[in-house]
Design an enzyme around this catalytic site. Structure first.
Site, PDB file in Angstrom:
ATOM      1  N   ASN A  10     139.486  18.900 -17.740  1.00 19.18           N
ATOM      2  CA  ASN A  10     140.153  19.798 -18.690  1.00 19.18           C
ATOM      3  C   ASN A  10     139.504  21.173 -18.548  1.00 19.18           C
ATOM      4  O   ASN A  10     138.387  21.382 -19.008  1.00 19.18           O
ATOM      5  CB  ASN A  10     139.982  19.244 -20.109  1.00 19.18           C
ATOM      6  CG  ASN A  10     140.469  20.219 -21.164  1.00 19.18           C
ATOM      7  OD1 ASN A  10     141.167  21.194 -20.859  1.00 19.18           O
ATOM      8  ND2 ASN A  10     140.100  19.974 -22.418  1.00 19.18           N
ATOM      9  N   TRP A  11     140.217  22.084 -17.895  1.00 19.43           N
ATOM     10  CA  TRP A  11     139.637  23.407 -17.613  1.00 19.43           C
ATOM     11  C   TRP A  11     139.690  24.345 -18.823  1.00 19.43           C
ATOM     12  O   TRP A  11     139.185  25.475 -18.747  1.00 19.43           O
ATOM     13  CB  TRP A  11     140.359  24.050 -16.427  1.00 19.43           C
ATOM     14  CG  TRP A  11     139.871  23.536 -15.101  1.00 19.43           C
ATOM     15  CD1 TRP A  11     138.999  22.506 -14.891  1.00 19.43           C
ATOM     16  CD2 TRP A  11     140.217  24.053 -13.806  1.00 19.43           C
ATOM     17  NE1 TRP A  11     138.782  22.357 -13.547  1.00 19.43           N
ATOM     18  CE2 TRP A  11     139.514  23.289 -12.846  1.00 19.43           C
ATOM     19  CE3 TRP A  11     141.045  25.085 -13.353  1.00 19.43           C
ATOM     20  CZ2 TRP A  11     139.622  23.526 -11.480  1.00 19.43           C
ATOM     21  CZ3 TRP A  11     141.156  25.311 -11.985  1.00 19.43           C
ATOM     22  CH2 TRP A  11     140.436  24.531 -11.065  1.00 19.43           C
ATOM     23  N   LYS A  12     140.343  23.946 -19.895  1.00 21.55           N
ATOM     24  CA  LYS A  12     140.461  24.803 -21.080  1.00 21.55           C
ATOM     25  C   LYS A  12     140.961  26.199 -20.652  1.00 21.55           C
ATOM     26  O   LYS A  12     141.806  26.278 -19.770  1.00 21.55           O
ATOM     27  CB  LYS A  12     139.124  24.850 -21.821  1.00 21.55           C
ATOM     28  CG  LYS A  12     138.598  23.418 -22.075  1.00 21.55           C
ATOM     29  CD  LYS A  12     137.480  23.332 -23.045  1.00 21.55           C
ATOM     30  CE  LYS A  12     137.102  21.858 -23.215  1.00 21.55           C
ATOM     31  NZ  LYS A  12     136.109  21.640 -24.240  1.00 21.55           N
ATOM     32  N   HIS A  97     144.212  17.580 -28.386  1.00 20.40           N
ATOM     33  CA  HIS A  97     142.795  17.910 -28.161  1.00 20.40           C
ATOM     34  C   HIS A  97     142.212  18.505 -29.451  1.00 20.40           C
ATOM     35  O   HIS A  97     142.896  19.234 -30.165  1.00 20.40           O
ATOM     36  CB  HIS A  97     142.672  18.907 -27.002  1.00 20.40           C
ATOM     37  CG  HIS A  97     141.246  19.074 -26.571  1.00 20.40           C
ATOM     38  ND1 HIS A  97     140.371  19.877 -27.254  1.00 20.40           N
ATOM     39  CD2 HIS A  97     140.537  18.506 -25.561  1.00 20.40           C
ATOM     40  CE1 HIS A  97     139.169  19.799 -26.673  1.00 20.40           C
ATOM     41  NE2 HIS A  97     139.254  18.979 -25.641  1.00 20.40           N
ATOM     42  N   GLU A  99     140.368  20.924 -29.969  1.00 21.62           N
ATOM     43  CA  GLU A  99     140.422  22.388 -30.055  1.00 21.62           C
ATOM     44  C   GLU A  99     141.806  22.860 -30.487  1.00 21.62           C
ATOM     45  O   GLU A  99     141.954  23.923 -31.101  1.00 21.62           O
ATOM     46  CB  GLU A  99     139.997  23.003 -28.707  1.00 21.62           C
ATOM     47  CG  GLU A  99     138.485  22.857 -28.511  1.00 21.62           C
ATOM     48  CD  GLU A  99     138.026  22.820 -27.075  1.00 21.62           C
ATOM     49  OE1 GLU A  99     138.793  23.204 -26.175  1.00 21.62           O
ATOM     50  OE2 GLU A  99     136.868  22.392 -26.854  1.00 21.62           O
ATOM     51  N   GLU A 167     137.217  11.396 -27.862  1.00 24.52           N
ATOM     52  CA  GLU A 167     136.369  12.580 -27.755  1.00 24.52           C
ATOM     53  C   GLU A 167     135.745  12.901 -29.107  1.00 24.52           C
ATOM     54  O   GLU A 167     136.358  13.591 -29.939  1.00 24.52           O
ATOM     55  CB  GLU A 167     137.204  13.777 -27.282  1.00 24.52           C
ATOM     56  CG  GLU A 167     137.731  13.615 -25.874  1.00 24.52           C
ATOM     57  CD  GLU A 167     137.809  14.956 -25.163  1.00 24.52           C
ATOM     58  OE1 GLU A 167     137.311  15.045 -24.039  1.00 24.52           O
ATOM     59  OE2 GLU A 167     138.342  15.922 -25.749  1.00 24.52           O
ATOM     60  N   GLY A 173     131.520  20.219 -25.762  1.00 21.56           N
ATOM     61  CA  GLY A 173     131.310  21.655 -25.552  1.00 21.56           C
ATOM     62  C   GLY A 173     129.858  22.105 -25.571  1.00 21.56           C
ATOM     63  O   GLY A 173     128.936  21.316 -25.772  1.00 21.56           O
ATOM     64  N   SER A 214     130.765  16.194 -23.183  1.00 20.49           N
ATOM     65  CA  SER A 214     129.496  16.414 -22.474  1.00 20.49           C
ATOM     66  C   SER A 214     129.229  15.419 -21.348  1.00 20.49           C
ATOM     67  O   SER A 214     128.083  15.025 -21.114  1.00 20.49           O
ATOM     68  CB  SER A 214     128.322  16.441 -23.462  1.00 20.49           C
ATOM     69  OG  SER A 214     128.458  17.541 -24.342  1.00 20.49           O
ATOM     70  N   GLY A 235     135.166  18.279 -19.507  1.00 23.03           N
ATOM     71  CA  GLY A 235     135.412  19.701 -19.765  1.00 23.03           C
ATOM     72  C   GLY A 235     134.584  20.562 -18.822  1.00 23.03           C
ATOM     73  O   GLY A 235     134.880  20.694 -17.639  1.00 23.03           O
TER      74      GLY A 235
HETATM   75  P1  PGA Z   1     132.971  19.027 -22.481  1.00 24.65           P
HETATM   76  O1  PGA Z   1     134.474  19.053 -23.036  1.00 24.65           O
HETATM   77  O2  PGA Z   1     132.950  18.040 -21.343  1.00 24.65           O
HETATM   78  O3  PGA Z   1     132.708  20.416 -22.059  1.00 24.65           O
HETATM   79  O4  PGA Z   1     132.091  18.577 -23.621  1.00 24.65           O
HETATM   80  C1  PGA Z   1     135.264  17.896 -23.089  1.00 24.65           C
HETATM   81  C2  PGA Z   1     136.638  18.213 -23.652  1.00 24.65           C
HETATM   82  O5  PGA Z   1     136.736  19.045 -24.565  1.00 24.65           O
HETATM   83  O6  PGA Z   1     137.660  17.657 -23.205  1.00 24.65           O
END
Ligand code: PGA
Length: 255
Positions: A10-12, A97, A99, A167, A173, A214, A235
Protein backbone atom coordinates in the site's frame (compact mmCIF):
# COMPACT_ATOMS: atom_id res chain seq x y z
CA UNK A 1 -5.19 -19.90 -5.33
CA UNK A 2 -5.26 -19.84 -1.53
CA UNK A 3 -1.92 -21.61 -1.19
CA UNK A 4 0.09 -18.73 -2.70
CA UNK A 5 1.01 -16.06 -0.18
CA UNK A 6 -0.52 -12.72 -1.01
CA UNK A 7 1.74 -9.73 -0.37
CA UNK A 8 0.15 -6.34 -0.97
CA UNK A 9 2.03 -3.05 -1.00
CA UNK A 10 0.00 0.00 0.00
CA UNK A 11 1.93 3.01 -1.29
CA UNK A 12 -0.50 5.53 0.25
CA UNK A 13 0.22 9.03 -1.13
CA UNK A 14 3.83 8.19 -2.07
CA UNK A 15 6.12 8.67 -3.95
CA UNK A 16 6.06 12.32 -4.99
CA UNK A 17 6.76 11.79 -8.71
CA UNK A 18 5.93 9.39 -11.51
CA UNK A 19 9.64 8.86 -12.18
CA UNK A 20 10.18 7.57 -8.66
CA UNK A 21 7.05 5.44 -8.90
CA UNK A 22 8.30 3.82 -12.11
CA UNK A 23 11.71 3.20 -10.60
CA UNK A 24 10.31 1.56 -7.46
CA UNK A 25 7.72 -0.47 -9.33
CA UNK A 26 10.13 -1.87 -11.92
CA UNK A 27 12.64 -2.82 -9.20
CA UNK A 28 9.97 -4.58 -7.17
CA UNK A 29 8.57 -6.29 -10.23
CA UNK A 30 11.93 -7.68 -11.23
CA UNK A 31 12.33 -9.60 -7.96
CA UNK A 32 8.66 -10.48 -7.53
CA UNK A 33 8.07 -11.92 -10.98
CA UNK A 34 10.39 -14.89 -10.38
CA UNK A 35 8.61 -16.00 -7.19
CA UNK A 36 6.36 -19.03 -7.66
CA UNK A 37 4.69 -19.07 -4.26
CA UNK A 38 3.82 -15.40 -3.95
CA UNK A 39 1.25 -13.17 -5.56
CA UNK A 40 2.36 -9.54 -5.31
CA UNK A 41 -0.02 -6.61 -5.69
CA UNK A 42 1.14 -3.00 -5.53
CA UNK A 43 -1.45 -0.32 -4.81
CA UNK A 44 -0.02 3.05 -5.94
CA UNK A 45 -1.87 6.37 -5.99
CA UNK A 46 -4.61 6.38 -8.66
CA UNK A 47 -2.79 8.86 -10.82
CA UNK A 48 0.11 6.47 -11.48
CA UNK A 49 -1.98 3.44 -12.38
CA UNK A 50 -2.23 3.98 -16.14
CA UNK A 51 1.51 4.48 -16.46
CA UNK A 52 2.59 1.59 -14.22
CA UNK A 53 0.18 -0.76 -15.93
CA UNK A 54 2.42 -0.69 -18.99
CA UNK A 55 5.07 -2.59 -17.01
CA UNK A 56 2.75 -5.50 -16.15
CA UNK A 57 3.61 -8.63 -18.07
CA UNK A 58 2.71 -11.86 -16.23
CA UNK A 59 0.31 -12.79 -13.46
CA UNK A 60 2.65 -12.83 -10.49
CA UNK A 61 2.73 -9.05 -10.03
CA UNK A 62 -0.42 -7.00 -10.31
CA UNK A 63 -1.77 -3.54 -9.51
CA UNK A 64 -4.55 -2.54 -7.18
CA UNK A 65 -5.98 0.76 -5.97
CA UNK A 66 -6.43 2.23 -2.50
CA UNK A 67 -10.06 3.29 -2.61
CA UNK A 68 -13.20 3.43 -4.74
CA UNK A 69 -16.52 5.22 -4.77
CA UNK A 70 -19.75 3.23 -4.70
CA UNK A 71 -21.56 4.51 -7.78
CA UNK A 72 -20.34 3.65 -11.28
CA UNK A 73 -20.72 7.19 -12.61
CA UNK A 74 -22.17 10.49 -11.52
CA UNK A 75 -21.52 13.96 -10.18
CA UNK A 76 -18.94 12.99 -7.54
CA UNK A 77 -16.04 15.38 -8.03
CA UNK A 78 -12.69 13.80 -7.27
CA UNK A 79 -13.97 10.25 -6.88
CA UNK A 80 -13.15 7.18 -8.98
CA UNK A 81 -15.71 4.44 -9.60
CA UNK A 82 -15.45 0.65 -9.51
CA UNK A 83 -16.45 0.47 -13.19
CA UNK A 84 -13.63 2.88 -14.09
CA UNK A 85 -11.12 0.85 -12.10
CA UNK A 86 -12.13 -2.41 -13.68
CA UNK A 87 -12.18 -0.87 -17.17
CA UNK A 88 -8.42 -0.32 -16.78
CA UNK A 89 -7.92 -4.02 -16.09
CA UNK A 90 -7.18 -3.43 -12.40
CA UNK A 91 -8.42 -6.32 -10.32
CA UNK A 92 -8.26 -5.30 -6.65
CA UNK A 93 -9.17 -2.43 -4.39
CA UNK A 94 -8.39 -1.64 -0.76
CA UNK A 95 -11.56 -0.62 1.08
CA UNK A 96 -11.97 0.77 4.59
CA UNK A 97 -8.33 1.53 5.33
CA UNK A 98 -8.11 3.20 8.75
CA UNK A 99 -6.67 6.35 7.16
CA UNK A 100 -9.83 6.67 5.05
CA UNK A 101 -12.06 5.85 7.99
CA UNK A 102 -10.27 8.65 9.88
CA UNK A 103 -11.31 11.00 7.05
CA UNK A 104 -14.97 10.17 7.68
CA UNK A 105 -15.65 6.87 5.95
CA UNK A 106 -18.30 5.03 7.96
CA UNK A 107 -19.00 1.29 8.21
CA UNK A 108 -22.07 1.88 6.02
CA UNK A 109 -19.98 3.54 3.30
CA UNK A 110 -17.49 0.69 3.50
CA UNK A 111 -20.37 -1.73 3.00
CA UNK A 112 -21.63 0.17 -0.07
CA UNK A 113 -18.12 0.27 -1.53
CA UNK A 114 -17.61 -3.46 -0.96
CA UNK A 115 -20.88 -4.29 -2.74
CA UNK A 116 -20.16 -1.94 -5.65
CA UNK A 117 -16.61 -3.23 -6.09
CA UNK A 118 -17.77 -6.85 -6.17
CA UNK A 119 -20.44 -5.98 -8.71
CA UNK A 120 -17.74 -4.51 -10.94
CA UNK A 121 -15.77 -7.76 -10.63
CA UNK A 122 -13.04 -6.39 -8.34
CA UNK A 123 -11.41 -8.30 -5.50
CA UNK A 124 -11.82 -6.44 -2.20
CA UNK A 125 -9.09 -5.99 0.37
CA UNK A 126 -11.22 -5.03 3.35
CA UNK A 127 -9.30 -3.39 6.21
CA UNK A 128 -10.47 -3.78 9.79
CA UNK A 129 -8.82 -3.08 13.12
CA UNK A 130 -9.08 -1.42 16.49
CA UNK A 131 -7.54 1.88 17.53
CA UNK A 132 -6.55 0.53 20.94
CA UNK A 133 -6.73 -2.61 22.98
CA UNK A 134 -8.57 -3.02 26.26
CA UNK A 135 -8.44 -5.78 28.86
CA UNK A 136 -12.08 -6.71 28.43
CA UNK A 137 -11.78 -7.63 24.77
CA UNK A 138 -14.08 -4.88 23.46
CA UNK A 139 -11.71 -4.56 20.49
CA UNK A 140 -12.70 -8.04 19.36
CA UNK A 141 -16.36 -7.04 19.33
CA UNK A 142 -15.42 -3.92 17.37
CA UNK A 143 -13.65 -5.94 14.66
CA UNK A 144 -16.46 -8.51 14.52
CA UNK A 145 -18.90 -5.67 14.02
CA UNK A 146 -16.81 -3.97 11.31
CA UNK A 147 -16.78 -7.24 9.35
CA UNK A 148 -20.49 -7.94 9.77
CA UNK A 149 -21.45 -4.50 8.49
CA UNK A 150 -18.92 -4.49 5.63
CA UNK A 151 -20.10 -7.88 4.37
CA UNK A 152 -23.84 -7.25 4.64
CA UNK A 153 -25.38 -8.59 1.44
CA UNK A 154 -22.14 -10.23 0.29
CA UNK A 155 -23.04 -13.70 -0.91
CA UNK A 156 -21.11 -16.97 -0.57
CA UNK A 157 -20.18 -16.99 -4.22
CA UNK A 158 -18.29 -13.72 -3.80
CA UNK A 159 -16.13 -14.92 -0.90
CA UNK A 160 -13.11 -15.92 -3.04
CA UNK A 161 -12.95 -12.21 -3.95
CA UNK A 162 -12.84 -11.07 -0.33
CA UNK A 163 -9.55 -10.55 1.47
CA UNK A 164 -9.67 -9.26 5.03
CA UNK A 165 -6.64 -7.34 6.27
CA UNK A 166 -6.33 -7.04 10.03
CA UNK A 167 -4.61 -3.73 10.65
CA UNK A 168 -4.50 -2.62 14.30
CA UNK A 169 -4.39 1.17 14.05
CA UNK A 170 -1.93 1.42 16.95
CA UNK A 171 0.59 -0.62 14.95
CA UNK A 172 0.38 1.32 11.65
CA UNK A 173 2.73 3.94 10.28
CA UNK A 174 5.68 6.04 11.45
CA UNK A 175 4.17 6.82 14.84
CA UNK A 176 3.35 3.23 15.70
CA UNK A 177 4.74 2.18 19.03
CA UNK A 178 5.49 -1.27 17.63
CA UNK A 179 4.18 -3.87 15.22
CA UNK A 180 1.60 -6.14 16.73
CA UNK A 181 3.05 -9.47 17.81
CA UNK A 182 2.40 -12.64 15.84
CA UNK A 183 0.19 -13.70 18.78
CA UNK A 184 -1.84 -10.47 18.57
CA UNK A 185 -2.38 -11.14 14.86
CA UNK A 186 -3.20 -14.80 15.53
CA UNK A 187 -5.85 -13.91 18.08
CA UNK A 188 -7.59 -11.66 15.57
CA UNK A 189 -7.21 -14.00 12.61
CA UNK A 190 -9.00 -16.65 14.71
CA UNK A 191 -11.70 -14.13 15.56
CA UNK A 192 -12.12 -13.22 11.87
CA UNK A 193 -12.49 -16.92 10.99
CA UNK A 194 -15.13 -17.30 13.71
CA UNK A 195 -17.07 -14.30 12.45
CA UNK A 196 -16.91 -15.59 8.88
CA UNK A 197 -17.97 -19.08 9.95
CA UNK A 198 -20.96 -17.68 11.77
CA UNK A 199 -21.90 -15.74 8.62
CA UNK A 200 -21.05 -18.28 5.90
CA UNK A 201 -20.56 -21.71 7.52
CA UNK A 202 -18.02 -23.83 5.65
CA UNK A 203 -17.61 -21.36 2.76
CA UNK A 204 -15.84 -19.03 5.20
CA UNK A 205 -12.62 -20.78 4.26
CA UNK A 206 -12.63 -19.03 0.89
CA UNK A 207 -11.78 -15.66 2.44
CA UNK A 208 -8.10 -14.84 2.70
CA UNK A 209 -6.77 -13.08 5.79
CA UNK A 210 -3.80 -10.71 5.91
CA UNK A 211 -1.94 -8.87 8.64
CA UNK A 212 -0.78 -5.25 8.20
CA UNK A 213 0.95 -2.72 10.46
CA UNK A 214 4.72 -2.07 10.62
CA UNK A 215 5.60 -5.20 8.67
CA UNK A 216 9.27 -5.26 7.69
CA UNK A 217 11.96 -7.60 6.42
CA UNK A 218 12.64 -8.85 9.92
CA UNK A 219 9.17 -9.66 11.21
CA UNK A 220 7.38 -10.76 8.00
CA UNK A 221 8.25 -14.41 8.38
CA UNK A 222 7.15 -14.52 12.00
CA UNK A 223 3.67 -13.28 11.03
CA UNK A 224 3.44 -15.58 8.03
CA UNK A 225 4.37 -18.66 10.05
CA UNK A 226 2.58 -18.04 13.32
CA UNK A 227 -0.59 -16.02 12.75
CA UNK A 228 -2.67 -18.30 10.52
CA UNK A 229 -2.73 -15.73 7.76
CA UNK A 230 -2.52 -15.90 3.98
CA UNK A 231 -0.33 -12.87 3.47
CA UNK A 232 0.59 -9.31 4.44
CA UNK A 233 -0.48 -5.74 3.75
CA UNK A 234 2.66 -3.61 3.80
CA UNK A 235 2.82 0.19 3.95
CA UNK A 236 6.19 1.97 4.40
CA UNK A 237 8.32 -1.06 3.67
CA UNK A 238 6.65 -1.52 0.28
CA UNK A 239 8.20 1.76 -0.87
CA UNK A 240 11.67 0.44 -0.30
CA UNK A 241 12.32 -2.13 -3.05
CA UNK A 242 15.18 -3.74 -1.10
CA UNK A 243 13.19 -4.24 2.10
CA UNK A 244 10.06 -5.21 0.19
CA UNK A 245 12.04 -7.86 -1.71
CA UNK A 246 13.15 -9.31 1.63
CA UNK A 247 9.51 -9.58 2.67
CA UNK A 248 8.63 -11.25 -0.62
CA UNK A 249 11.48 -13.72 -0.23
CA UNK A 250 10.36 -14.66 3.29
CA UNK A 251 6.92 -15.39 1.85
CA UNK A 252 8.38 -17.41 -1.01
CA UNK A 253 10.33 -19.65 1.34
CA UNK A 254 7.50 -20.59 3.67
CA UNK A 255 6.35 -24.14 3.36
P1 PGA B 1 2.78 0.45 7.66
O1 PGA B 1 1.32 0.69 7.03
O2 PGA B 1 3.26 -0.87 7.11
O3 PGA B 1 3.57 1.60 7.20
O4 PGA B 1 2.61 0.40 9.16
C1 PGA B 1 0.42 -0.36 6.82
C2 PGA B 1 -0.87 0.15 6.22
O5 PGA B 1 -1.31 1.25 6.59
O6 PGA B 1 -1.49 -0.50 5.36
Amino acid sequence: MKSKKLIIGNWKMYPASIEEARDKFTKIKKGASVLRNVQTIICPPFIYIGDLKKFITGRRVGLGVQNTWYENEGAYTGEVSPAQISSLGISSVIIGHSERRALGETDEMVNKKVSAALKAGLAVILCVGESERDRDGHYLKHIDNQIRIALRAVSRKDLPKIIIAYEPIWAIGKNALRAASAEDALEVSILIKKTLTSLYKKNADNVRILYGGSVNGKNAQEFLCNSQIDGLLVGRASLNPIVFSEILKSAENIK
